[in-house]
Design a protein around this motif. Structure first.
Motif, PDB file in Angstrom:
ATOM      1  N   TRP A 197       0.825  -1.202   0.000  1.00 49.43           N
ATOM      2  CA  TRP A 197       0.000   0.000   0.000  1.00 49.43           C
ATOM      3  C   TRP A 197       0.864   1.258   0.000  1.00 49.43           C
ATOM      4  O   TRP A 197       1.848   1.350   0.744  1.00 49.43           O
ATOM      5  N   ALA A 198       0.473   2.218  -0.804  1.00 51.29           N
ATOM      6  CA  ALA A 198       1.035   3.569  -0.678  1.00 51.29           C
ATOM      7  C   ALA A 198      -0.025   4.417   0.009  1.00 51.29           C
ATOM      8  O   ALA A 198      -1.229   4.241  -0.251  1.00 51.29           O
ATOM      9  N   LEU A 199       0.391   5.282   0.910  1.00 51.47           N
ATOM     10  CA  LEU A 199      -0.566   6.038   1.725  1.00 51.47           C
ATOM     11  C   LEU A 199      -0.373   7.533   1.505  1.00 51.47           C
ATOM     12  O   LEU A 199       0.728   8.060   1.706  1.00 51.47           O
ATOM     13  N   ILE A 200      -1.432   8.207   1.081  1.00 49.53           N
ATOM     14  CA  ILE A 200      -1.379   9.666   1.050  1.00 49.53           C
ATOM     15  C   ILE A 200      -2.449  10.196   2.000  1.00 49.53           C
ATOM     16  O   ILE A 200      -3.572   9.680   2.048  1.00 49.53           O
ATOM     17  N   TYR A 201      -2.073  11.173   2.788  1.00 48.30           N
ATOM     18  CA  TYR A 201      -2.968  11.635   3.845  1.00 48.30           C
ATOM     19  C   TYR A 201      -2.989  13.153   3.909  1.00 48.30           C
ATOM     20  O   TYR A 201      -2.044  13.836   3.509  1.00 48.30           O
ATOM     21  N   GLY A 202      -4.085  13.686   4.433  1.00 46.53           N
ATOM     22  CA  GLY A 202      -4.260  15.131   4.541  1.00 46.53           C
ATOM     23  C   GLY A 202      -3.517  15.695   5.739  1.00 46.53           C
ATOM     24  O   GLY A 202      -2.942  14.960   6.550  1.00 46.53           O
TER      25      GLY A 202
END
Lengths: 422, 329
Positions: A197-202
């Motif tokens: 998984w690649a995770l992008i978050y605010g």
């Protein structure tokens, strides 16, 4: 659909800090008490029971909310509508037992003081309050309610801390936690064998909290987070006349260079960028989290386990589909109804005592009886995994085993809990 | 994912019992199975265990019953908000009855003249005169009415409401509720004992069967189920049938994939019969030698030999079989 608090709670600290709490009482305040027609006289051979009142309150932090897609703007009566339908269900049953249920709804500004509302509700004889509030407001409410013998149902806040270090003995949670939702999603991805998984978050607190929940889920179920990136909120209008031209160019660039992954995870409860991710990524990959494939407490298209019936009933009553917060509120109000029915009592102490008992359970269209975790009063429940259109799966997934309840594979379990109920 | 642990067991059982005991139903009856998902009825010859015909019907067929003379099938076409009448000779839909919205399950009066229908969406029981097609009454009941049972003398009808969690006893003369008996969560089926002394009500989420005394109208016993290796949440009682001699009851246990056999004198579970997946409804053959279960998730029905309580044969039917009825002829 479950990330419904959107902008309001975070932004609106400014002017309204000390402003009066009573904003508006919705027209649905007093839910219809008696069912519409009553030709028969139920209970013929018994004396007609005296009618006893069970009064519920509903406090809701509300401010108009924006969403990246206008389709995701929460309906005006989100949550409240679910409680209203449950009150009507309770009254259909109450007809046979001489119990009458009512609901008082009060709205407050996000992060404003709720104690005056509590006092007013206590003055009306309300002993149960459904709360759709921020974590801070909920704790203030719960602590003040304790002295008055009032129990609180958290129908909105997904914060794990409310069930962990900040748990309270008089707060029941029908809303799932972020960790339950993240675990439900993670189990499905693992079942699919999509492990990288690649995770992008605010950049807002709740985005980070959900990202934390996803990281925890990865570790727990054998996912690997191969890359992470923050999407900073630099201030952007949710809609412009120029449309999608820029986004179409920006999002591929933002997602360029992430290490090789199977799924791109998005944590954007604040509605800053998440909706823009699917179909715009650098690599062609499925998106999951707060966009794409989403975990939720309910799905507006669920028809399994008798779900069609509550969906039809809700649609008929409200003219719209039922969302997660509606289901959490429905379940809370039904729990009170169920306890009043089973104890044949309107006494708040008896009702609360029954809900706390080991063998209490509630049916809520989720395929099995739902029970409370006795150590922090979180309602065990399965998690729906779906996109905007349909239910893709429900978790726990097959094969995730537990010595006590498979539902306890979702969220923080008893051996790990930080909760000490007081 | 499509693991079917039960089918092997059933095949074995089939070979074993079929060969060893020779318990195939001897007399030929026709079983009619409503398939919820593909809008069909499967007609199965119970002697040979073969599918005779599959006929298209209305949308979401669920509750199914048959006239006492065996001439007409009545079928709840739930999503069409109607009851279809099917001629068993021609297997054609010859008529519809005004059912009210979303009919799910119904019961025919002992004299065959009146149909009592549960309307899930409207919290109503609709009473229909079959010959005149008139709606005789609409009785407000609890939330999500489903189970429908009628006493052998036809004087008392019992409806169960799935969210209110009650069995409503209704006087069939006055069409009024006389008693409301609280049972466990999601009551789905009500079955009178042939002597009229008791009503058995299953609770799908509660996981129990409440035995209600028909004289006192109080729960006199609660039957619970325990299956080694299965979590209690997976045991979800739905369909209930009691033998004509009143001695044995069969309870379909949903996702537990088993039918429980209960001694009606002691209320003890004598046996769990492994059938197909998600077993919901049951029907006896008229000679009472066989009971048939509908297994929704495995798309089949299972014949159980009543004498030995062994599964004899499974027959693939349509998609998501829901209800079953067997012709009296």
């Amino acid at each position: 659909m479950f990330f419904c608090e959107h902008m309001g709670c975070v932004v609106a600290v400014y002017v309204f800090l000390f402003v009066s709490v009573f904003l508006a009482v919705l027209p649905l305040g007093e839910a219809n008490a008696q069912a519409s027609s009553e030709p028969g006289t139920p209970g013929l051979e018994r004396p007609k029971p005296e009618v006893s009142d069970v009064r519920l309150g509903y406090i809701r932090a509300y401010a108009p909310q924006l969403a990246l897609s206008v389709l995701d703007v929460p309906p005006r009566d989100e949550g409240v509508a679910g409680a209203t339908v449950a009150i009507s269900d309770n009254n259909t049953t109450g007809r046979f037992l001489g119990q009458k249920f009512s609901l008082d709804v009060v709205e407050v500004k996000p992060d404003s003081d709720v104690l005056a509302v509590l006092d007013a509700m206590a003055g009306k004889g309300i002993s149960t309050i459904l709360a759709d509030l921020s974590a801070g407001q909920l704790l203030a409410l719960a602590d003040a309610a304790k002295a008055k013998g009032i129990i609180v149902f958290n129908v909105g806040a997904t914060d794990d801390r409310l069930r962990e270090e900040d748990c309270r003995a008089n707060v029941f949670h029908t809303a799932p936690t972020r960790s339950m939702l993240a675990d439900g999603l993670a189990q499905y991805l693992i079942w699919k064998q999509w492990r990288r998984w690649a995770l992008i978050y605010g950049s807002h607190e709740r985005d980070r909290l959900f990202a934390d929940a996803l990281r925890r889920a990865a570790e727990r179920f054998g996912g690997e987070i191969v890359a992470e990136k923050e999407f900073a909120d630099t201030g952007t209008a949710r809609r412009t006349d120029s449309g999608v031209v820029q986004i179409q160019r920006q999002m591929p660039v933002f997602t360029q260079g992430l290490a090789e992954h199977d799924v791109l995870l998005v944590a954007d409860e604040s509605e800053v960028f998440g909706t823009y991710v699917p179909f715009r990524t650098w690599q062609p990959r499925p998106v999951a989290g707060t966009a794409g494939l989403m975990p939720s407490a309910w799905h507006p298209a669920s028809e399994q386990w008798g779900g069609t019936q509550i969906q039809n009933r809700f649609l008929k009553a409200t003219g719209r589909r039922m969302l997660s917060k509606d289901m959490s509120a429905w379940t809370a109000a039904r729990i009170i109804g169920e306890a009043a029915t089973r104890t044949r009592s309107a006494d708040p102490k008896e009702i609360a005592g029954f809900i706390r008992s080991e063998d209490f359970s509630i049916a809520a269209f989720k395929g099995q009886k739902l029970t409370f975790r006795q150590w922090n009063w979180q309602l065990r429940q399965l998690v729906f995994i779906g996109d905007g259109r349909s239910v893709v799966s429900t978790s726990p997934q097959e094969g995730f085993l537990h010595q006590f309840s498979e539902l306890d594979t979702l969220g923080i379990d008893r051996p790990e809990t930080k909760c000490v109920l007081k | 994912m499509q693991k079917r642990p039960t089918s092997v067991a059933i095949m074995l059982a089939t070979v074993f019992c079929g060969g060893l005991l020779g318990t195939r139903p001897a007399e030929a009856f026709m079983a009619y199975v409503s398939n919820e998902k593909d809008n069909t009825i499967t007609v199965v010859d119970t002697a040979s265990g073969t599918v005779v015909k599959t006929l298209p019907v209305g949308q979401r067929p669920r509750g199914i019953t048959i006239s006492h003379d065996g001439k007409f099938i009545y079928l709840c076409a739930s999503d069409d908000d109607t009851i279809e009448v099917i001629d068993t000779e021609t297997l054609q839909i010859v008529d519809t009855l005004p059912s009210g919205p979303d009919p799910e399950l119904f019961v025919l009066s002992p004299d065959g003249k009146t149909l009592y229908v549960a309307n899930e969406d409207d919290n109503l029981v609709t009473v229909i005169d079959i010959e005149s097609r008139d709606v005789l009454a609409e009785i407000p009941v609890g939330v999500e009415p489903e189970g429908m049972g009628i006493s052998p003398d036809g004087k008392t009808m019992v409806n169960t409401s799935e969210t209110t969690n009650m069995a409503h006893f209704i006087d069939t003369d006055s069409h009024e509720i006389t008693h409301n008996v609280l049972v466990d969560s999601r009551p789905r089926f009500a079955e009178f004992k042939p002597d009229g002394s008791e009503v058995w009500v299953s609770a799908e989420i509660g996981g129990t069967v409440s035995v209600i005394d028909n004289a006192s109208r109080e729960v006199k016993h609660k039957i619970t189920f325990e299956i080694a290796g299965l979590r209690s949440e997976a045991i979800q009682p739905v369909g209930v049938r009691i033998t004509a001699d009143g001695k044995k009851a069969y309870v379909a246990l949903g996702p537990a994939n088993r039918v429980a056999v209960v001694d009606t004198a002691t209320y003890k579970v004598e046996k769990y019969v492994l059938v197909g997946q998600r077993v919901w409804q049951l029907a006896f053959t008229p000679d009472q030698k066989t009971i048939i279960s509908t297994n929704g998730v495995s798309n089949d029905i299972t014949f159980i030999d009543v004498a030995s309580d062994e599964p004899v044969q499974s027959v693939t039917v349509g998609a998501m079989p829901w209800g079953v009825v067997v012709s009296p002829k």
